[in-house]
Scaffold this active site. Structure first.
Site, PDB file in Angstrom:
ATOM      1  N   LYS A   1       1.390   0.452  -2.756  1.00  0.00           N
ATOM      2  CA  LYS A   1       0.584   1.625  -2.371  1.00  0.00           C
ATOM      3  C   LYS A   1       0.119   2.393  -3.603  1.00  0.00           C
ATOM      4  O   LYS A   1      -1.006   2.886  -3.649  1.00  0.00           O
ATOM      5  CB  LYS A   1       1.404   2.530  -1.445  1.00  0.00           C
ATOM      6  CG  LYS A   1       1.714   1.861  -0.108  1.00  0.00           C
ATOM      7  CD  LYS A   1       2.790   2.633   0.629  1.00  0.00           C
ATOM      8  CE  LYS A   1       3.128   1.986   1.957  1.00  0.00           C
ATOM      9  NZ  LYS A   1       4.361   2.542   2.544  1.00  0.00           N
TER      10      LYS A   1
ATOM     11  N   ASP B   1       7.113  -2.003  -1.950  1.00  0.00           N
ATOM     12  CA  ASP B   1       6.136  -1.415  -1.023  1.00  0.00           C
ATOM     13  C   ASP B   1       5.480  -0.178  -1.647  1.00  0.00           C
ATOM     14  O   ASP B   1       4.264   0.001  -1.579  1.00  0.00           O
ATOM     15  CB  ASP B   1       6.865  -1.049   0.285  1.00  0.00           C
ATOM     16  CG  ASP B   1       5.953  -0.381   1.283  1.00  0.00           C
ATOM     17  OD1 ASP B   1       5.086  -1.065   1.848  1.00  0.00           O
ATOM     18  OD2 ASP B   1       6.099   0.843   1.494  1.00  0.00           O
TER      19      ASP B   1
END
Ligand SMILES: NC(=O)c1ccc[n+]([C@@H]2O[C@H](COP(=O)([O-])OP(=O)(O)OC[C@H]3O[C@@H](n4cnc5c(N)ncnc54)[C@H](OP(=O)(O)O)[C@@H]3O)[C@@H](O)[C@H]2O)c1
Length: 432
Positions: free
Chosen positions: A207, A203
């Site tokens: 980003k 994750d």
């Protein structure tokens, strides 16, 4: 006032539900700010029956999100389904091809398909808003794209995953193991039932790829992010770090080096007292370093329905006013792919911990492995003495700056020593 902006929302889970609530609660305020009403016209989710605490009867319902994208009475599509491919990707392609702007919180999708979707958006004279995809409630996308436009960005880094930051903070505060704290985080709803996307750093890598694209004007290149999660961080390392004046954080770091664009996600030692070291619990923070502003820090809630919906609404309000910013700071044709700097070329200082049997000569062997790779030690700590035969004690070494390839070769040799009983633990020190 102009005509209302008619919204179609696909995905009514944590974020979609919070978005409906926010629009209901702050609708009047938003209409004033956007110059027109933001009117939800249609929604889509998997189950029509599921109670979402919101009356859906006033909205048109679509079982198929693609039909929502095709609805001529929808001006803007909000994608809150999730997933890098599947229905989220199909929906975004369909909406953009139909000339409708898309607002999404989906970092996995954009990290992998961002460049293609940006081209599609431009070809159809629309754009994609993804403020909600990076660090939730922190307005970092608009900041990089617009507010820091006058700067050459040299480095952007941050704590981009609240679950990991919560786990590391709680491990330090309680001295408990990774597994125990993860289990508690799952009970409290801070970690998913399948936590691997968060704790394995994926994750954060999604980003980071988006932040790098915004900061350096390159297409997002998720495949090039070096990614290491927090499963191997132990309470022992956290305690040693504290003693030596550091905190351990899962950082995503992107910077341009002589070897190309370095993008890396890994547990990092950061000096206590630096602003990022003070970001604790579920909070996120991003630091952008520009040639005019020097370092700037943004912190806040990186996830959760309210903060994420706040970011979704910011994009919707911008688009309602007619804004059509390029998706990744510059038009797609101007995005320049940057060569990926191989991790072997990373240059920095290192912490590593060995578990060694207390035998004469072992430290000399470790020192020889470092010497042969031209690595100089900054400090070494040996804690305690073995109580009995065969019991190992921790030895911690901090190095001066060296190359990743050299430290990896030295550690491979050290791991082979008879007296070293566990795989050495390595944590990179990040110079902030
Ligand atoms: N949660 C956060 O704090 C957060 C923060 C930042 C970004 N995000 C991003 O926001 C997005 C949504 O996350 P979330 O936490 O809200 O997810 P979620 O709670 O799992 O909700 C997903 C929604 O999508 C719907 N859905 C799934 N498949 C569908 C399909 N084929 N057609 C139509 N609807 C479908 C689900 O329907 P049912 O309800 O009927 O199952 C559900 O309403 C993700 O990209 C996530 O990465 C989330």
């Amino acid at each position: 006032m102009s005509e209302p902006l008619r919204l179609g929302i696909a995905g009514l889970g944590t974020v979609g539900g919070a978005l409906l609530e926010l629009l209901a609660r702050n609708g009047g305020l938003l209409a004033e700010r956007a110059g027109r009403e933001l009117a939800v016209t249609a929604v889509s989710a998997r189950s029509r029956e599921r109670d979402r605490g919101v009356d859906l009867a006033r909205f048109r319902w679509y079982d198929d999100p693609l039909a929502l994208a095709a609805d001529p009475e929808i001006d803007l599509v909000v994608e809150l389904i999730g997933g890098a491919d599947g229905p989220a990707l199909a929906l975004c392609r369909a909406a953009l091809a139909a000339g409708k702007p898309v607002v999404t919180a989906n970092k996995a999708l954009l990290a992998r398909h961002g460049a293609e979707l940006a081209r599609l958006a431009e070809a159809n004279r629309v754009t994609i808003g993804f403020e909600a995809a990076v660090a939730g409630g922190i307005p970092i996308v608009k900041t990089l794209r617009e507010a820091l436009a006058g700067n050459r960005i040299s480095r952007v880094y941050g704590i981009l995953n609240g679950t990991c930051n919560y786990i590391l903070t709680t491990m330090r505060e309680t001295g408990r193991s990774f597994d125990a704290v993860l289990a508690e985080a799952q009970e409290l709803g801070y970690a998913e039932a399948d936590p691997s996307f968060d704790i394995d750093g994926i994750d954060t890598a999604h980003k980071l790829a988006l932040l790098a694209a915004l900061a350096f004007g390159c297409p997002p290149n998720f495949a090039a992010v070096y990614t290491e999660g927090i499963r191997h961080v132990s309470p022992l390392d956290i305690a040693f770090a504290s003693d030596m004046g550091y905190r351990i954080k899962l950082l995503g770091v992107a910077r341009v080096t002589d070897h190309g664009l370095e993008q890396r996600v890994h547990p990092s030692m950061v000096r206590i007292g630096t602003p990022i070291s003070q970001v604790e619990g579920v909070f996120n923070a991003v630091v952008a370093e520009g040639d005019q502003v020097d370092g700037t820090l943004y912190s806040g809630r990186g996830a959760g329905g309210g903060p994420t919906a706040s970011a979704v609404v910011a994009d919707i309000a911008d688009f309602a006013k007619g804004a059509r910013p390029p998706v990744f700071t510059v038009p797609s044709a101007a995005l320049r792919p940057l060569p990926a700097a191989p991790m072997e070329h990373h240059y920095g200082a290192y912490y590593f911990r060995l578990m060694v049997l207390d035998k004469p000569g072992v430290i000399a062997d470790v020192a020889a492995a470092l010497r042969d790779e031209n690595i100089s030690m900054e400090s070494m700590i040996q804690r305690g003495r073995a109580e009995g035969e065969g019991e190992a004690v921790p030895v911690v070494i901090m190095t001066h700056e060296t190359q990743e390839a050299q430290i990896q070769r030295a550690l491979a040799r050290i791991a082979e020593l008879d007296a070293v009983v566990e795989q050495p633990r390595l944590i990179r020190i990040v110079d902030l």
